[in-house]
Design a protein around this motif. Structure first.
Motif, PDB file in Angstrom:
ATOM      1  N   THR A  32      52.931  36.157  -7.195  1.00 50.15           N
ATOM      2  CA  THR A  32      51.984  34.950  -7.251  1.00 50.15           C
ATOM      3  C   THR A  32      52.734  33.814  -7.540  1.00 50.15           C
ATOM      4  OG1 THR A  32      51.206  35.587  -9.332  1.00 50.15           O
ATOM      5  CG2 THR A  32      50.027  36.619  -7.250  1.00 50.15           C
ATOM      6  N   ARG A  58      40.291  36.500  -7.356  1.00 55.51           N
ATOM      7  CA  ARG A  58      40.915  35.110  -7.258  1.00 55.51           C
ATOM      8  C   ARG A  58      40.095  34.612  -6.075  1.00 55.51           C
ATOM      9  NH1 ARG A  58      46.237  37.211  -8.494  1.00 55.51           N
ATOM     10  NH2 ARG A  58      46.718  37.540  -6.445  1.00 55.51           N
ATOM     11  N   HIS A  59      39.829  35.285  -4.831  1.00 55.93           N
ATOM     12  CA  HIS A  59      39.337  34.824  -3.895  1.00 55.93           C
ATOM     13  C   HIS A  59      37.579  34.571  -4.023  1.00 55.93           C
ATOM     14  CE1 HIS A  59      39.099  34.013   0.502  1.00 55.93           C
ATOM     15  NE2 HIS A  59      37.731  34.619   0.379  1.00 55.93           N
ATOM     16  N   LEU A  60      37.156  35.461  -5.015  1.00 50.51           N
ATOM     17  CA  LEU A  60      35.803  35.039  -5.409  1.00 50.51           C
ATOM     18  C   LEU A  60      35.713  33.970  -6.177  1.00 50.51           C
ATOM     19  CD1 LEU A  60      34.955  38.961  -5.670  1.00 50.51           C
ATOM     20  CD2 LEU A  60      34.112  37.316  -3.922  1.00 50.51           C
ATOM     21  N   LYS A  66      43.565  39.877  -5.962  1.00 49.83           N
ATOM     22  CA  LYS A  66      43.538  39.080  -4.883  1.00 49.83           C
ATOM     23  C   LYS A  66      41.965  38.745  -4.525  1.00 49.83           C
ATOM     24  CE  LYS A  66      47.536  39.923  -2.122  1.00 49.83           C
ATOM     25  NZ  LYS A  66      48.339  40.400  -0.963  1.00 49.83           N
ATOM     26  N   ALA A  67      41.236  39.860  -4.640  1.00 53.20           N
ATOM     27  CA  ALA A  67      39.959  39.625  -4.434  1.00 53.20           C
ATOM     28  C   ALA A  67      39.246  38.980  -5.670  1.00 53.20           C
ATOM     29  CB  ALA A  67      39.000  40.968  -4.372  1.00 53.20           C
ATOM     30  N   TRP A  75      32.821  44.678  -2.379  1.00 51.97           N
ATOM     31  CA  TRP A  75      33.104  43.274  -1.451  1.00 51.97           C
ATOM     32  C   TRP A  75      34.437  43.578  -0.941  1.00 51.97           C
ATOM     33  CZ3 TRP A  75      36.938  39.709  -1.700  1.00 51.97           C
ATOM     34  CH2 TRP A  75      36.546  38.472  -0.906  1.00 51.97           C
ATOM     35  N   GLU A  89      37.240  31.496  -6.345  1.00 51.06           N
ATOM     36  CA  GLU A  89      37.482  30.214  -5.516  1.00 51.06           C
ATOM     37  C   GLU A  89      36.186  29.978  -4.616  1.00 51.06           C
ATOM     38  OE1 GLU A  89      41.164  30.706  -2.911  1.00 51.06           O
ATOM     39  OE2 GLU A  89      42.439  30.630  -4.649  1.00 51.06           O
ATOM     40  N   LEU A  90      35.700  31.085  -4.023  1.00 47.19           N
ATOM     41  CA  LEU A  90      34.386  31.021  -3.425  1.00 47.19           C
ATOM     42  C   LEU A  90      33.288  30.437  -4.169  1.00 47.19           C
ATOM     43  CD1 LEU A  90      34.406  34.052  -0.950  1.00 47.19           C
ATOM     44  CD2 LEU A  90      34.546  31.578  -0.388  1.00 47.19           C
ATOM     45  N   LEU A 130      44.114  43.890   0.456  1.00 48.66           N
ATOM     46  CA  LEU A 130      43.348  43.251  -0.512  1.00 48.66           C
ATOM     47  C   LEU A 130      43.187  43.913  -1.695  1.00 48.66           C
ATOM     48  CD1 LEU A 130      41.938  40.682  -0.874  1.00 48.66           C
ATOM     49  CD2 LEU A 130      39.820  41.598   0.122  1.00 48.66           C
ATOM     50  N   GLN A 140      35.574  43.622   3.323  1.00 47.47           N
ATOM     51  CA  GLN A 140      36.453  42.586   4.105  1.00 47.47           C
ATOM     52  C   GLN A 140      37.262  43.420   4.949  1.00 47.47           C
ATOM     53  OE1 GLN A 140      35.959  39.463   2.975  1.00 47.47           O
ATOM     54  NE2 GLN A 140      34.323  40.383   1.902  1.00 47.47           N
ATOM     55  N   GLU A 192      40.641  43.376   5.322  1.00 43.88           N
ATOM     56  CA  GLU A 192      41.987  43.155   5.023  1.00 43.88           C
ATOM     57  C   GLU A 192      42.511  44.314   4.207  1.00 43.88           C
ATOM     58  OE1 GLU A 192      42.894  39.417   2.802  1.00 43.88           O
ATOM     59  OE2 GLU A 192      41.083  38.647   3.537  1.00 43.88           O
TER      60      GLU A 192
END
Length: 125
Positions: free
Chosen positions: A18, A55-57, A52-53, A39, A59-60, A48, A43, A45
């Motif tokens: 990363t 970090r994505h959550l 990663k999940a 969650w 950001e969302l 995932l 998805q 992916e």
């Protein structure tokens, strides 16, 4: 004859995944981890992972928190007001005042197809 130093081109150890960043250790309860895993399963992916999940959550959540919870800006309220004034000029006078208000509200709100696509705000119907 000089002895040459040979540098091995193969680097040892784990590859950087990363990049550089700050490591944050977070303790989570089983219910929250189950929600995150659910969650992830929803998805499409394959690779995932939990980090990663998360970090994505995050950001969302940050983009949704600023866009969804912020008060209407002066620019958007001014544009809504101008659109409302134009709709008042074009209203059907034969309709009842309640029907006129309903039509105006529906037009200002926009089509449901566009409202349902918005990820950053809850749908209000």
């Amino acid at each position: 004859m000089k002895n040459h130093i040979v540098v091995n081109a193969n680097k040892r150890g784990r590859p950087v995944t990363t990049g550089t960043g700050t490591v944050i250790g977070v303790r989570m309860l089983d219910e929250l981890l189950a929600s995150i895993d659910a969650w992830i399963a929803a998805q499409n992916e394959r690779d995932l992972s939990r980090p990663k999940a998360i970090r994505h959550l995050v950001e969302l959540g940050l983009t949704g928190a600023t866009a969804g919870r912020a008060k209407k800006s002066a620019k958007s309220s001014k544009s809504t007001e101008l659109a409302g004034n134009q709709l008042d000029k074009m209203t059907d006078v034969s309709a009842s005042p309640e029907e006129q208000a309903t039509r105006k509200r529906r037009l200002l709100k926009g089509p449901s197809e566009f409202r349902d696509v918005r990820v950053d705000r809850k749908s209000k119907r």
